[in-house]
Design a protein around this motif. Sequence first.
Motif, PDB file in Angstrom:
ATOM      1  N   LEU A  37      33.272  54.905  -5.878  1.00 49.23           N
ATOM      2  CA  LEU A  37      33.357  55.878  -6.953  1.00 49.23           C
ATOM      3  C   LEU A  37      34.321  57.002  -6.631  1.00 49.23           C
ATOM      4  O   LEU A  37      34.583  57.852  -7.473  1.00 49.23           O
ATOM      5  CB  LEU A  37      31.967  56.445  -7.257  1.00 49.23           C
ATOM      6  N   ILE A  38      34.877  57.021  -5.417  1.00 46.63           N
ATOM      7  CA  ILE A  38      35.827  58.061  -5.059  1.00 46.63           C
ATOM      8  C   ILE A  38      37.221  57.478  -5.227  1.00 46.63           C
ATOM      9  O   ILE A  38      37.534  56.449  -4.648  1.00 46.63           O
ATOM     10  CB  ILE A  38      35.613  58.524  -3.602  1.00 46.63           C
ATOM     11  N   GLU A  39      38.018  58.120  -6.084  1.00 49.29           N
ATOM     12  CA  GLU A  39      39.340  57.558  -6.365  1.00 49.29           C
ATOM     13  C   GLU A  39      40.437  58.510  -5.935  1.00 49.29           C
ATOM     14  O   GLU A  39      40.377  59.709  -6.181  1.00 49.29           O
ATOM     15  CB  GLU A  39      39.460  57.236  -7.856  1.00 49.29           C
ATOM     16  N   LEU A  40      41.436  57.944  -5.300  1.00 48.42           N
ATOM     17  CA  LEU A  40      42.536  58.709  -4.766  1.00 48.42           C
ATOM     18  C   LEU A  40      43.784  58.395  -5.567  1.00 48.42           C
ATOM     19  O   LEU A  40      44.069  57.237  -5.810  1.00 48.42           O
ATOM     20  CB  LEU A  40      42.767  58.233  -3.325  1.00 48.42           C
ATOM     21  N   SER A  41      44.509  59.422  -5.980  1.00 46.84           N
ATOM     22  CA  SER A  41      45.800  59.133  -6.592  1.00 46.84           C
ATOM     23  C   SER A  41      46.780  60.225  -6.185  1.00 46.84           C
ATOM     24  O   SER A  41      46.393  61.385  -6.025  1.00 46.84           O
ATOM     25  CB  SER A  41      45.668  59.044  -8.113  1.00 46.84           C
ATOM     26  N   ASP A  42      48.017  59.833  -5.969  1.00 41.52           N
ATOM     27  CA  ASP A  42      49.025  60.789  -5.530  1.00 41.52           C
ATOM     28  C   ASP A  42      50.037  61.009  -6.635  1.00 41.52           C
ATOM     29  O   ASP A  42      50.427  60.078  -7.318  1.00 41.52           O
ATOM     30  CB  ASP A  42      49.783  60.225  -4.318  1.00 41.52           C
ATOM     31  N   SER A  43      50.452  62.279  -6.816  1.00 41.74           N
ATOM     32  CA  SER A  43      51.619  62.495  -7.656  1.00 41.74           C
ATOM     33  C   SER A  43      52.499  63.500  -6.919  1.00 41.74           C
ATOM     34  O   SER A  43      52.115  64.646  -6.744  1.00 41.74           O
ATOM     35  CB  SER A  43      51.202  62.999  -9.043  1.00 41.74           C
ATOM     36  N   GLU A  44      53.625  63.025  -6.459  1.00 44.48           N
ATOM     37  CA  GLU A  44      54.573  63.823  -5.675  1.00 44.48           C
ATOM     38  C   GLU A  44      53.886  64.592  -4.549  1.00 44.48           C
ATOM     39  O   GLU A  44      53.485  64.004  -3.574  1.00 44.48           O
ATOM     40  CB  GLU A  44      55.382  64.730  -6.600  1.00 44.48           C
ATOM     41  N   THR A  45      53.681  65.896  -4.726  1.00 44.43           N
ATOM     42  CA  THR A  45      53.130  66.647  -3.602  1.00 44.43           C
ATOM     43  C   THR A  45      51.628  66.824  -3.691  1.00 44.43           C
ATOM     44  O   THR A  45      51.020  67.444  -2.840  1.00 44.43           O
ATOM     45  CB  THR A  45      53.755  68.048  -3.547  1.00 44.43           C
ATOM     46  N   THR A  46      51.029  66.326  -4.734  1.00 43.72           N
ATOM     47  CA  THR A  46      49.600  66.578  -4.919  1.00 43.72           C
ATOM     48  C   THR A  46      48.804  65.291  -4.745  1.00 43.72           C
ATOM     49  O   THR A  46      49.188  64.245  -5.266  1.00 43.72           O
ATOM     50  CB  THR A  46      49.334  67.137  -6.329  1.00 43.72           C
ATOM     51  N   ARG A  47      47.739  65.415  -3.982  1.00 45.47           N
ATOM     52  CA  ARG A  47      46.808  64.286  -3.890  1.00 45.47           C
ATOM     53  C   ARG A  47      45.562  64.649  -4.680  1.00 45.47           C
ATOM     54  O   ARG A  47      44.980  65.703  -4.471  1.00 45.47           O
ATOM     55  CB  ARG A  47      46.456  64.015  -2.432  1.00 45.47           C
ATOM     56  N   ILE A  48      45.189  63.769  -5.596  1.00 45.50           N
ATOM     57  CA  ILE A  48      44.014  64.042  -6.423  1.00 45.50           C
ATOM     58  C   ILE A  48      42.881  63.133  -5.967  1.00 45.50           C
ATOM     59  O   ILE A  48      43.053  61.916  -5.895  1.00 45.50           O
ATOM     60  CB  ILE A  48      44.320  63.797  -7.911  1.00 45.50           C
ATOM     61  N   ILE A  49      41.763  63.759  -5.607  1.00 45.57           N
ATOM     62  CA  ILE A  49      40.589  62.981  -5.225  1.00 45.57           C
ATOM     63  C   ILE A  49      39.529  63.212  -6.287  1.00 45.57           C
ATOM     64  O   ILE A  49      39.136  64.336  -6.540  1.00 45.57           O
ATOM     65  CB  ILE A  49      40.059  63.404  -3.851  1.00 45.57           C
ATOM     66  N   GLU A  50      39.106  62.112  -6.918  1.00 49.05           N
ATOM     67  CA  GLU A  50      38.123  62.239  -7.987  1.00 49.05           C
ATOM     68  C   GLU A  50      36.811  61.583  -7.565  1.00 49.05           C
ATOM     69  O   GLU A  50      36.825  60.489  -7.001  1.00 49.05           O
ATOM     70  CB  GLU A  50      38.638  61.571  -9.260  1.00 49.05           C
ATOM     71  N   TYR A  51      35.725  62.240  -7.871  1.00 49.73           N
ATOM     72  CA  TYR A  51      34.393  61.707  -7.560  1.00 49.73           C
ATOM     73  C   TYR A  51      33.662  61.473  -8.873  1.00 49.73           C
ATOM     74  O   TYR A  51      33.391  62.414  -9.603  1.00 49.73           O
ATOM     75  CB  TYR A  51      33.594  62.702  -6.716  1.00 49.73           C
ATOM     76  N   PHE A  52      33.368  60.200  -9.168  1.00 55.12           N
ATOM     77  CA  PHE A  52      32.606  59.870 -10.383  1.00 55.12           C
ATOM     78  C   PHE A  52      31.153  59.671  -9.970  1.00 55.12           C
ATOM     79  O   PHE A  52      30.710  58.560  -9.730  1.00 55.12           O
ATOM     80  CB  PHE A  52      33.161  58.608 -11.039  1.00 55.12           C
ATOM     81  N   LEU A  53      30.425  60.783  -9.887  1.00 53.44           N
ATOM     82  CA  LEU A  53      29.128  60.742  -9.213  1.00 53.44           C
ATOM     83  C   LEU A  53      28.026  60.012  -9.968  1.00 53.44           C
ATOM     84  O   LEU A  53      26.955  59.804  -9.420  1.00 53.44           O
ATOM     85  CB  LEU A  53      28.654  62.161  -8.903  1.00 53.44           C
ATOM     86  N   LYS A  54      28.273  59.622 -11.217  1.00 56.74           N
ATOM     87  CA  LYS A  54      27.177  58.945 -11.909  1.00 56.74           C
ATOM     88  C   LYS A  54      26.886  57.583 -11.290  1.00 56.74           C
ATOM     89  O   LYS A  54      25.837  57.010 -11.530  1.00 56.74           O
ATOM     90  CB  LYS A  54      27.467  58.822 -13.395  1.00 56.74           C
ATOM     91  N   ARG A  55      27.814  57.071 -10.491  1.00 59.16           N
ATOM     92  CA  ARG A  55      27.552  55.785  -9.849  1.00 59.16           C
ATOM     93  C   ARG A  55      27.103  55.939  -8.403  1.00 59.16           C
ATOM     94  O   ARG A  55      26.974  54.961  -7.678  1.00 59.16           O
ATOM     95  CB  ARG A  55      28.809  54.917  -9.894  1.00 59.16           C
ATOM     96  N   CYS A  56      26.880  57.173  -7.972  1.00 63.37           N
ATOM     97  CA  CYS A  56      26.546  57.429  -6.566  1.00 63.37           C
ATOM     98  C   CYS A  56      25.188  56.831  -6.223  1.00 63.37           C
ATOM     99  O   CYS A  56      24.249  56.900  -7.009  1.00 63.37           O
ATOM    100  CB  CYS A  56      26.523  58.928  -6.333  1.00 63.37           C
ATOM    101  N   THR A  57      25.097  56.231  -5.035  1.00 65.34           N
ATOM    102  CA  THR A  57      23.817  55.694  -4.578  1.00 65.34           C
ATOM    103  C   THR A  57      23.159  56.614  -3.564  1.00 65.34           C
ATOM    104  O   THR A  57      22.143  56.266  -2.987  1.00 65.34           O
ATOM    105  CB  THR A  57      23.989  54.304  -3.954  1.00 65.34           C
ATOM    106  N   TYR A  58      23.767  57.761  -3.299  1.00 61.97           N
ATOM    107  CA  TYR A  58      23.215  58.742  -2.355  1.00 61.97           C
ATOM    108  C   TYR A  58      23.011  58.164  -0.958  1.00 61.97           C
ATOM    109  O   TYR A  58      22.028  58.446  -0.304  1.00 61.97           O
ATOM    110  CB  TYR A  58      21.905  59.350  -2.913  1.00 61.97           C
ATOM    111  N   CYS A  59      23.967  57.325  -0.543  1.00 64.36           N
ATOM    112  CA  CYS A  59      23.827  56.704   0.764  1.00 64.36           C
ATOM    113  C   CYS A  59      24.290  57.644   1.865  1.00 64.36           C
ATOM    114  O   CYS A  59      23.894  57.511   3.012  1.00 64.36           O
ATOM    115  CB  CYS A  59      24.625  55.409   0.820  1.00 64.36           C
TER     116      CYS A  59
END
Lengths: 150, 273
Positions: A61-83
């Motif tokens: 559920l953690i997605e990484l995407s880069d655009s030039e100088t910025t790294r975007i880390i997104e957390y879609f927590l509705k799918r989290c299993t709390y592991c």
Amino acid sequence: MMFKSKLKEAIICFKAGRVTMPFPLGPELHPPGDGFRGKIEVDMEKCIGCGGCANVCPARLIELSDSETTRIIEYFLKRCTYCGRCAEVCPEDAITMTREYQLATNDNNDLYIRNELYMGTCGRCGRCFKPQSALDKMMVTGFRQKTEGK
Amino acid sequence: MGFDTVLMQTWRIREPVMWLCEQITGNRKTYGMNLIGGVRRDITSEQKPKILEVVDRIEKEWLAVIDAIGGDTPLMMRLKGVGVLKHSDAVNYCVTGPTARGSGVAIDSRVDHPYCAYDYLIPEKKVQEGCDNLARTLVRLEETIESIRLVRQGIKELPEGPIMAEIPEEIPPGREGVRVVEAPRGEAIHYVLTGENNRPYRWKVRAPTYMNLESVPVMIQGMELADVPIAIASYDPCFSCTERLEVVDRKSGKIRVYTNEELITLSRKKSGR
Ligand code: SF4
Ligand code: SF4
């Protein structure tokens, strides 16, 4: 026979009394046990954008995407299993497991964290990279952009 | 069955177990304990007396429940002789777990193919010959008491030592692993084929409900409609993994089955990624 059985059942019920709890629950009113893993919290100041958490997350559920100088880390927590694997591997201890467990919501944005990091750009390929030395790291800290969980 | 009193009381009795799980593993249900190489948390010495205390309380309350419902005539009428799965049918349909043991088939993979610590903690197979709802219920009631005994023995004889083995290298691709474990509903079989980058390539699960579900048509043959839900519930089904989506157009009567890809796309769209 049956009357006796019903009586026994009634005794069990009366002995137990009322066990349900009134609704507004929460970690303060009804604290979970020690070592409980609830919703994750990301300290965006500490994160160095290594992507370790995205690599181990079993729910992906953690997605990484880069655009030039910025790294975007997104957390879609509705799918989290709390592991708690993300918190375990994070080299900077940027992720902590809170005791928050009341997460029901009808707004998706409540369970979404977005982290934008200023990173160095590779002169050759143009992709983001993690500045290697501690000195480099100190340099980029000031450039960090911080966005609250939107 | 319309007998919520016992349902609610058994859930109340179960609740301390959930709290224990929360303390031992960090969560009520999705424990996230097992990793390749071992488990992530150890049972501490402070937790051991707590576990024993909870287990004692559950045993006492559980025996009281068994004692109380034993003479409940309406309850027995709905269980006894209802949902009969004959011994021969149980063998032919390859049912597993308490469903099989309730029809006199003495199988339990913890005993038949011991894994983990079941070489040391040997459960007793609880078998009933009744073949009906009552037999399956009795198997479960007795197994709860048996599990309590196993927990006590396990806590007493738990050896010291590391809980996780070091695996310094990547797992090579193309390796296979198959294992049968005894889940509360019966045999759960997992098959894994390893792939590139230390990740599984294929993971196939055969949950016990797959087998038990097959036996429903013979189990409910010639039964009163009102008894059908009880018969189905008596083998404790978990349908979610058998769900397939079929859409029927009411005007034209056309049937359309959604493919795997379509379902994945729809669920991704719904969950916003
Ligand atoms: S707790 Fe587990 S599932 Fe949730 S974000 Fe972290 S690694 Fe992913
Ligand atoms: S949260 Fe931790 S593991 Fe994840 S990218 Fe940031 S530093 Fe790496």
